[in-house]
Design a protein around this motif. Structure first.
Motif, PDB file in Angstrom:
ATOM      1  N   VAL A  59      79.191  -1.166 111.345  1.00  0.00           N
ATOM      2  CA  VAL A  59      79.562   0.668 111.906  1.00  0.00           C
ATOM      3  C   VAL A  59      79.791   1.466 110.695  1.00  0.00           C
ATOM      4  CG1 VAL A  59      81.190   2.546 112.804  1.00  0.00           C
ATOM      5  CG2 VAL A  59      80.763  -0.195 114.284  1.00  0.00           C
ATOM      6  N   GLY A  60      79.304   2.521 110.529  1.00  0.00           N
ATOM      7  CA  GLY A  60      79.552   3.108 109.642  1.00  0.00           C
ATOM      8  C   GLY A  60      79.211   4.779 109.807  1.00  0.00           C
ATOM      9  N   VAL A  61      80.035   5.171 108.488  1.00  0.00           N
ATOM     10  CA  VAL A  61      80.130   7.050 109.190  1.00  0.00           C
ATOM     11  C   VAL A  61      80.211   7.268 107.299  1.00  0.00           C
ATOM     12  CG1 VAL A  61      83.320   6.597 109.220  1.00  0.00           C
ATOM     13  CG2 VAL A  61      81.559   8.242 110.416  1.00  0.00           C
ATOM     14  N   THR A  62      80.038   8.635 107.588  1.00  0.00           N
ATOM     15  CA  THR A  62      79.880   9.273 106.078  1.00  0.00           C
ATOM     16  C   THR A  62      79.686  11.187 106.785  1.00  0.00           C
ATOM     17  OG1 THR A  62      77.391   9.895 105.603  1.00  0.00           O
ATOM     18  CG2 THR A  62      78.152   7.453 105.030  1.00  0.00           C
ATOM     19  N   ILE A  63      80.010  11.635 106.046  1.00  0.00           N
ATOM     20  CA  ILE A  63      80.735  13.196 106.077  1.00  0.00           C
ATOM     21  C   ILE A  63      80.588  13.993 104.929  1.00  0.00           C
ATOM     22  CG2 ILE A  63      82.973  13.131 107.562  1.00  0.00           C
ATOM     23  CD1 ILE A  63      84.475  13.800 105.228  1.00  0.00           C
ATOM     24  N   SER A  64      79.428  15.177 105.394  1.00  0.00           N
ATOM     25  CA  SER A  64      79.385  15.986 105.245  1.00  0.00           C
ATOM     26  C   SER A  64      79.966  17.846 105.422  1.00  0.00           C
ATOM     27  CB  SER A  64      77.828  16.039 104.887  1.00  0.00           C
ATOM     28  OG  SER A  64      77.392  16.555 105.909  1.00  0.00           O
ATOM     29  N   GLY A  65      79.428  18.509 104.249  1.00  0.00           N
ATOM     30  CA  GLY A  65      80.343  19.521 104.159  1.00  0.00           C
ATOM     31  C   GLY A  65      79.801  20.590 103.198  1.00  0.00           C
ATOM     32  N   CYS A 105      78.609  -6.417 120.172  1.00  0.00           N
ATOM     33  CA  CYS A 105      78.742  -7.149 118.701  1.00  0.00           C
ATOM     34  C   CYS A 105      78.286  -6.652 117.728  1.00  0.00           C
ATOM     35  CB  CYS A 105      76.545  -7.764 119.305  1.00  0.00           C
ATOM     36  SG  CYS A 105      76.909  -8.887 117.824  1.00  0.00           S
ATOM     37  N   ILE A 106      79.472  -5.455 117.147  1.00  0.00           N
ATOM     38  CA  ILE A 106      79.408  -4.575 115.932  1.00  0.00           C
ATOM     39  C   ILE A 106      80.250  -5.559 114.976  1.00  0.00           C
ATOM     40  CG2 ILE A 106      78.600  -2.984 116.855  1.00  0.00           C
ATOM     41  CD1 ILE A 106      81.396  -1.676 117.301  1.00  0.00           C
ATOM     42  N   SER A 107      80.809  -5.172 113.799  1.00  0.00           N
ATOM     43  CA  SER A 107      81.759  -5.424 112.623  1.00  0.00           C
ATOM     44  C   SER A 107      81.962  -4.032 112.332  1.00  0.00           C
ATOM     45  CB  SER A 107      81.268  -6.420 111.917  1.00  0.00           C
ATOM     46  OG  SER A 107      80.316  -6.017 111.241  1.00  0.00           O
ATOM     47  N   GLY A 108      83.102  -4.243 111.659  1.00  0.00           N
ATOM     48  CA  GLY A 108      84.314  -2.920 110.592  1.00  0.00           C
ATOM     49  C   GLY A 108      84.078  -1.904 111.473  1.00  0.00           C
ATOM     50  N   ASN A 109      85.028  -2.423 112.532  1.00  0.00           N
ATOM     51  CA  ASN A 109      85.538  -1.072 114.053  1.00  0.00           C
ATOM     52  C   ASN A 109      86.858  -0.927 114.142  1.00  0.00           C
ATOM     53  OD1 ASN A 109      85.032   0.661 115.603  1.00  0.00           O
ATOM     54  ND2 ASN A 109      84.879  -0.681 117.517  1.00  0.00           N
ATOM     55  N   PRO A 110      87.486  -0.243 113.373  1.00  0.00           N
ATOM     56  CA  PRO A 110      86.834   0.893 113.013  1.00  0.00           C
ATOM     57  C   PRO A 110      86.334   1.798 112.007  1.00  0.00           C
ATOM     58  CG  PRO A 110      88.634   1.692 113.127  1.00  0.00           C
ATOM     59  CD  PRO A 110      88.619   0.039 113.807  1.00  0.00           C
ATOM     60  N   ALA A 111      85.341   2.560 111.792  1.00  0.00           N
ATOM     61  CA  ALA A 111      84.893   2.644 109.985  1.00  0.00           C
ATOM     62  C   ALA A 111      85.221   3.823 109.872  1.00  0.00           C
ATOM     63  CB  ALA A 111      83.678   2.809 110.493  1.00  0.00           C
ATOM     64  N   THR A 112      86.020   4.398 107.990  1.00  0.00           N
ATOM     65  CA  THR A 112      86.157   5.015 107.983  1.00  0.00           C
ATOM     66  C   THR A 112      85.430   5.655 106.998  1.00  0.00           C
ATOM     67  OG1 THR A 112      88.155   4.008 107.748  1.00  0.00           O
ATOM     68  CG2 THR A 112      88.654   6.146 106.106  1.00  0.00           C
ATOM     69  N   SER A 113      84.803   6.865 107.078  1.00  0.00           N
ATOM     70  CA  SER A 113      83.989   7.805 106.182  1.00  0.00           C
ATOM     71  C   SER A 113      84.725   8.070 104.610  1.00  0.00           C
ATOM     72  CB  SER A 113      83.770   9.219 106.741  1.00  0.00           C
ATOM     73  OG  SER A 113      84.652   9.883 106.315  1.00  0.00           O
ATOM     74  N   ASN A 114      83.775   8.493 104.170  1.00  0.00           N
ATOM     75  CA  ASN A 114      83.780   8.777 102.767  1.00  0.00           C
ATOM     76  C   ASN A 114      84.859   9.893 103.263  1.00  0.00           C
ATOM     77  OD1 ASN A 114      81.863  10.251 103.763  1.00  0.00           O
ATOM     78  ND2 ASN A 114      81.967  11.442 101.967  1.00  0.00           N
ATOM     79  N   GLU A 115      85.293  10.142 101.900  1.00  0.00           N
ATOM     80  CA  GLU A 115      86.551  11.761 101.561  1.00  0.00           C
ATOM     81  C   GLU A 115      86.330  12.655 100.948  1.00  0.00           C
ATOM     82  OE1 GLU A 115      91.639  10.855 101.348  1.00  0.00           O
ATOM     83  OE2 GLU A 115      90.093  10.745  99.605  1.00  0.00           O
ATOM     84  N   TYR A 116      86.079  13.738 100.975  1.00  0.00           N
ATOM     85  CA  TYR A 116      85.537  15.041 100.958  1.00  0.00           C
ATOM     86  C   TYR A 116      86.359  15.696 100.303  1.00  0.00           C
ATOM     87  CZ  TYR A 116      83.937  19.395 101.256  1.00  0.00           C
ATOM     88  OH  TYR A 116      83.112  20.446 100.785  1.00  0.00           O
ATOM     89  N   THR A 117      86.564  16.266  98.989  1.00  0.00           N
ATOM     90  CA  THR A 117      87.477  17.199  98.500  1.00  0.00           C
ATOM     91  C   THR A 117      86.767  18.249  98.630  1.00  0.00           C
ATOM     92  OG1 THR A 117      88.548  15.092  97.057  1.00  0.00           O
ATOM     93  CG2 THR A 117      88.911  16.961  96.581  1.00  0.00           C
ATOM     94  N   VAL A 118      87.955  18.982  98.780  1.00  0.00           N
ATOM     95  CA  VAL A 118      87.207  20.881  98.890  1.00  0.00           C
ATOM     96  C   VAL A 118      87.710  21.538  97.651  1.00  0.00           C
ATOM     97  CG1 VAL A 118      88.446  23.003 100.193  1.00  0.00           C
ATOM     98  CG2 VAL A 118      89.007  20.715 101.525  1.00  0.00           C
ATOM     99  N   THR A 119      86.726  21.843  97.571  1.00  0.00           N
ATOM    100  CA  THR A 119      86.906  22.989  95.925  1.00  0.00           C
ATOM    101  C   THR A 119      86.418  24.487  96.473  1.00  0.00           C
ATOM    102  OG1 THR A 119      84.395  22.141  95.569  1.00  0.00           O
ATOM    103  CG2 THR A 119      85.623  20.918  94.558  1.00  0.00           C
TER     104      THR A 119
END
Length: 93
Positions: free
Chosen positions: A4-10, A79-93
């Motif tokens: 399982v994978g997750v990425t966030i965008s902002g 049939c998955i691995s890495g659950n739950p998955a945590t995203s990258n961290e978005y730093t506010v600028t």
């Protein structure tokens, strides 16, 4: 087993006076038919502010420079691995 994978965008920059203009989107791989999402600001879970759809987070309070946003996704696929998955961290600028 598929991971399982997750990425966030902002946004590239956020005006602290208008936090609702900031929209974060979680992109999930191997999430299954209805994954669940938990959004975090500075490692504290934020409730009642995501969606619709559930993979979108729009802050309801001001964001400050240096605030960190991330998402945790729990897949309902089999049939998955890495659950739950945590995203990258978005730093506010």
């Amino acid at each position: 087993a598929s991971p399982v994978g997750v990425t966030i965008s902002g946004p590239s920059a956020i005006c602290s006076a208008t936090p609702s203009s900031a929209t974060f989107v979680a992109l999930v791989t191997n999430g299954g038919s209805s994954p669940t999402y938990k959004w975090f600001k500075n490692n504290v879970q934020v409730t009642g502010v995501s969606g619709p759809p559930p993979n979108v987070f729009i802050p309801q309070t001001a964001l400050d420079s240096g605030d960190k946003i991330k998402c945790e996704v729990t897949s309902n696929a089999t049939c998955i691995s890495g659950n739950p998955a945590t995203s990258n961290e978005y730093t506010v600028t």
